[in-house]
Motif scaffolding. Structure first.
Motif, PDB file in Angstrom:
ATOM      1  N   ARG A  55       1.640 -16.738 -15.556  1.00 28.45           N
ATOM      2  CA  ARG A  55       3.066 -16.790 -16.151  1.00 28.45           C
ATOM      3  C   ARG A  55       3.359 -15.529 -16.383  1.00 28.45           C
ATOM      4  NH1 ARG A  55       4.798 -20.568 -21.167  1.00 28.45           N
ATOM      5  NH2 ARG A  55       6.222 -18.937 -21.914  1.00 28.45           N
ATOM      6  N   PHE A  56       4.553 -15.046 -16.261  1.00 27.03           N
ATOM      7  CA  PHE A  56       4.893 -13.841 -16.509  1.00 27.03           C
ATOM      8  C   PHE A  56       6.097 -14.134 -17.592  1.00 27.03           C
ATOM      9  CE2 PHE A  56       6.937  -9.731 -16.304  1.00 27.03           C
ATOM     10  CZ  PHE A  56       7.937  -9.889 -16.365  1.00 27.03           C
ATOM     11  N   ILE A  92       8.521 -17.082 -16.258  1.00 20.22           N
ATOM     12  CA  ILE A  92       8.482 -17.637 -14.864  1.00 20.22           C
ATOM     13  C   ILE A  92       7.158 -17.788 -14.453  1.00 20.22           C
ATOM     14  CG2 ILE A  92       8.774 -16.905 -12.397  1.00 20.22           C
ATOM     15  CD1 ILE A  92      10.662 -15.102 -12.862  1.00 20.22           C
ATOM     16  N   LEU A  93       6.830 -18.936 -13.806  1.00 22.80           N
ATOM     17  CA  LEU A  93       5.445 -19.348 -13.502  1.00 22.80           C
ATOM     18  C   LEU A  93       5.266 -18.876 -12.093  1.00 22.80           C
ATOM     19  CD1 LEU A  93       4.791 -22.781 -15.014  1.00 22.80           C
ATOM     20  CD2 LEU A  93       3.990 -20.336 -15.824  1.00 22.80           C
ATOM     21  N   TYR A  94       4.186 -18.178 -11.737  1.00 23.60           N
ATOM     22  CA  TYR A  94       3.866 -17.655 -10.177  1.00 23.60           C
ATOM     23  C   TYR A  94       2.915 -18.552  -9.757  1.00 23.60           C
ATOM     24  CZ  TYR A  94       2.952 -14.615  -6.585  1.00 23.60           C
ATOM     25  OH  TYR A  94       2.727 -14.050  -4.987  1.00 23.60           O
TER      26      TYR A  94
END
Lengths: 397, 62
Positions: free
Chosen positions: A311-312, A324-326
């Protein structure tokens, strides 16, 4: 054909569960660069089990040794996998390098700093390639964290929190693992992986402090006096049989184990990063995982190894909608977050290309310095200056 | 505590569903209606978080 291009003949010393994963990867390499020609163990049934796997996957049997020195003296063996109990690594690794073998050495490098540095000196003298079993370097989760840091996604990293929750520890407080004399202690047994990651991502450490103790797994914390599970009339949730995940069934509460069941480490790095790492064996099973958070001056990243999602969160997002979830990889990966299947291939790559392995000398040196600094700090109750350790145990040149 | 990861879609009846793998061993993906995914939580108070997933590192740099 140069030495680095021909098929590499492997000998595997120690045919337990860990080497099983490595053997399978070796036998399934698509480029067929490695052949397993010899196995060594003191247990006949283990040797036969893995010889059958080799026969099924490679179409031939292999030599079987009960004495590791005989395997190391076999001139047909180019490289060895050492996957034996921790306290055996030192003699085996030093002799392997003295006899000019490339070495895949399961972690830890050794169980004290004298052993660790001696092994590295032997590796350097031999000119052969060392890869330490720091398998987490090959997990997509940590590879992507490293990329995010290197590409400046979170800006300058400043603050790190990591925790490994490892439910019950299963074998770490049973069998030979239960005694510090055989393992060096919880830092060396478990946190060595993380120390390698920390050096890889944040560079040279400056100071380390640690606390470690037996907090839960001691007599009086479970209503039973039994020393072994098979004697127990009031089974705890960590009940085990020797046929299960452990080799033996010492009671995790009442046995004579002296390996700690929790630790906290704080590291200050030369570049200013402040890091804390926790390790605990009495966690909730639902939280069993490695959890990481890295905070930089542009944002932070966090995640759990098992989810392979990072998670950013940007630092100054007042809308709270820009997180954002990467996705690093599919969750159905192999052991150690997918690293198990990749590391042996990387070792083969290093051997084929004649270069240092990714978890080679430099990785082994700094992880050893850091992990021993932490263990010493926990043992004597003092902050350890890394430069003091480096002066006493310089990098082998 | 179940956790689902997949592509949010509408099936042929216009119902919300999630296209997911139903087990780690089976690589096939199936469109599972939300009603089926969340059946055990019906009439219970729940907390639902949802975020878009990306696999492009450049999305984090925007």
């Amino acid at each position: 054909m140069s030495e680095h291009k021909k098929k590499i003949n492997f000998g595997v010393i120690g045919t337990g569960a860990r080497s099983g994963s490595l053997i399978r990867t070796l036998t399934q390499d698509k480029e067929k660069r490695g052949d397993i020609i010899a196995l060594c163990d003191t247990r006949t049934n283990a040797l036969e089990k893995y010889e059958n796997i080799i026969k099924n996957n490679l179409g031939h049997g292999c030599k079987k040794y009960y004495d590791y020195l005989e395997l190391l003296r076999d001139p047909e063996v180019d490289a060895v996998v050492i996957s034996t109990p921790d306290y055996l690594h030192y003699n085996m690794a030093v002799e392997a390098f003295n006899l000019k073998k490339h070495v895949f050495l399961e972690k830890p490098v050794g169980i004290n700093l004298d052993q660790m540095i001696d092994i590295l000196r032997a590796a350097k003298r031999s000119g052969k390639i060392l890869e330490v079993g720091y398998v987490l370097r090959y997990s997509p989760f940590f590879i992507e964290i490293k990329k995010m840091i290197d590409q400046g996604i979170i800006g300058r990293p400043m603050f790190v929190q990591a925790i490994e929750e490892y439910y019950g520890a299963y074998h770490f407080n049973r069998g030979w693992w239960r005694k510090k004399a055989n393992t060096g202690g919880i830092m060396i047994q478990k946190i060595c992986h993380d120390m390698d990651l920390f050096y890889w991502m944040f560079g040279k450490p400056k100071r380390v402090a640690a606390f470690a103790s037996i907090n839960e797994f001691k007599p009086g914390n479970w209503n039973s006096d039994a020393k072994f599970c098979h004697e127990c009339k009031n089974r705890c949730p960590y009940y085990s049989t020797p046929q299960g995940r452990t080799y033996s069934d010492e009671c995790v509460y009442n046995s004579d184990h002296d390996v700690e069941d929790n630790a906290q480490v704080i590291i200050e790095f030369e570049n200013g990063v402040n890091l804390s790492m926790g390790m605990v064996f009495f966690n909730s099973l639902a939280q069993d995982d490695r959890h990481w958070k890295v905070i930089g001056n542009k944002g932070e990243i966090s995640g759990r190894l098992s989810e392979q999602i990072i998670r950013f969160d940007p630092r100054h997002d007042h809308t709270l909608k820009k997180s954002i979830l990467y996705e690093c990889a599919a969750t159905s990966l192999g052991g150690h977050g997918g690293g198990d299947e990749v590391q042996m291939i990387e070792f083969l790559n290093a051997l084929s290309e004649g270069r240092e392995a990714k978890a080679g000398l430099e990785s082994a040196y700094w992880s050893s310095i850091l992990v021993m600094g932490a263990q010493i700090s926990a043992d004597i109750g003092k902050v350890i200056l890394i430069d003091d350790l480096v002066k006493k145990y310089p990098f082998p040149h | 505590m179940p956790s689902f990861k997949g592509v949010l879609k509408k099936d042929s009846n216009g119902n919300l569903c999630l296209k997911i793998r139903i087990s780690p061993e089976n690589p096939e993906e199936y469109e599972i209606p939300f009603e089926e995914l969340l059946e055990e939580f019906i009439n219970k108070r729940v907390k639902i978080d949802i975020m878009q997933l990306t696999s492009k590192l450049e999305d984090l740099n925007e």
